[in-house]
Design a protein around this motif. Structure first.
Motif, mmCIF file in Angstrom:
data_model
loop_
_atom_site.group_PDB
_atom_site.id
_atom_site.type_symbol
_atom_site.label_atom_id
_atom_site.label_comp_id
_atom_site.label_asym_id
_atom_site.label_seq_id
_atom_site.Cartn_x
_atom_site.Cartn_y
_atom_site.Cartn_z
ATOM 1 N N ALA A 5 18.810 8.115 63.351
ATOM 2 C CA ALA A 5 18.738 9.293 64.206
ATOM 3 C C ALA A 5 18.648 8.886 65.673
ATOM 4 O O ALA A 5 19.184 9.572 66.552
ATOM 5 C CB ALA A 5 17.540 10.148 63.814
ATOM 6 N N ILE A 56 22.105 8.021 66.726
ATOM 7 C CA ILE A 56 22.946 9.202 66.529
ATOM 8 C C ILE A 56 24.276 8.880 65.843
ATOM 9 O O ILE A 56 24.293 8.717 64.639
ATOM 10 C CB ILE A 56 23.145 10.005 67.830
ATOM 11 C CG1 ILE A 56 21.793 10.442 68.377
ATOM 12 C CG2 ILE A 56 24.025 11.218 67.584
ATOM 13 C CD1 ILE A 56 21.030 11.400 67.513
ATOM 14 N N ILE A 110 21.801 6.220 58.548
ATOM 15 C CA ILE A 110 21.270 7.514 58.136
ATOM 16 C C ILE A 110 21.528 7.722 56.641
ATOM 17 O O ILE A 110 20.634 8.108 55.887
ATOM 18 C CB ILE A 110 21.868 8.650 58.975
ATOM 19 C CG1 ILE A 110 21.379 8.534 60.417
ATOM 20 C CG2 ILE A 110 21.495 10.007 58.397
ATOM 21 C CD1 ILE A 110 22.071 9.473 61.377
#
Length: 60
Positions: free
Chosen positions: A22, A25, A32
């Motif tokens: 996260a 991103i 993730i």
């Protein structure tokens, strides 16, 4: 026995990977996904190892 030790460790590793992903991103979509998979695996193993899940009688 080994699963009782590994389940929390994999859960923590999954949380770390998810946080790191996260933070990064977009380029970290792999981190993730790996973190989510580790968290799901840990949750499923913990559910399987819990004594309550083995003795459920359907609400009574």
């Amino acid at each position: 026995m080994i699963l009782m030790i590994l389940a929390p460790l994999v859960g923590v590793l999954g949380a770390l990977l998810l946080s790191f992903g996260a933070w990064m991103i977009y380029p970290a979509a792999g981190y993730i996904a790996g973190g989510v998979l580790c968290l799901i695996w840990s949750w499923l193993v913990a559910r399987k190892l819990s004594p309550e899940a083995q003795n459920s009688s359907g609400g009574e």
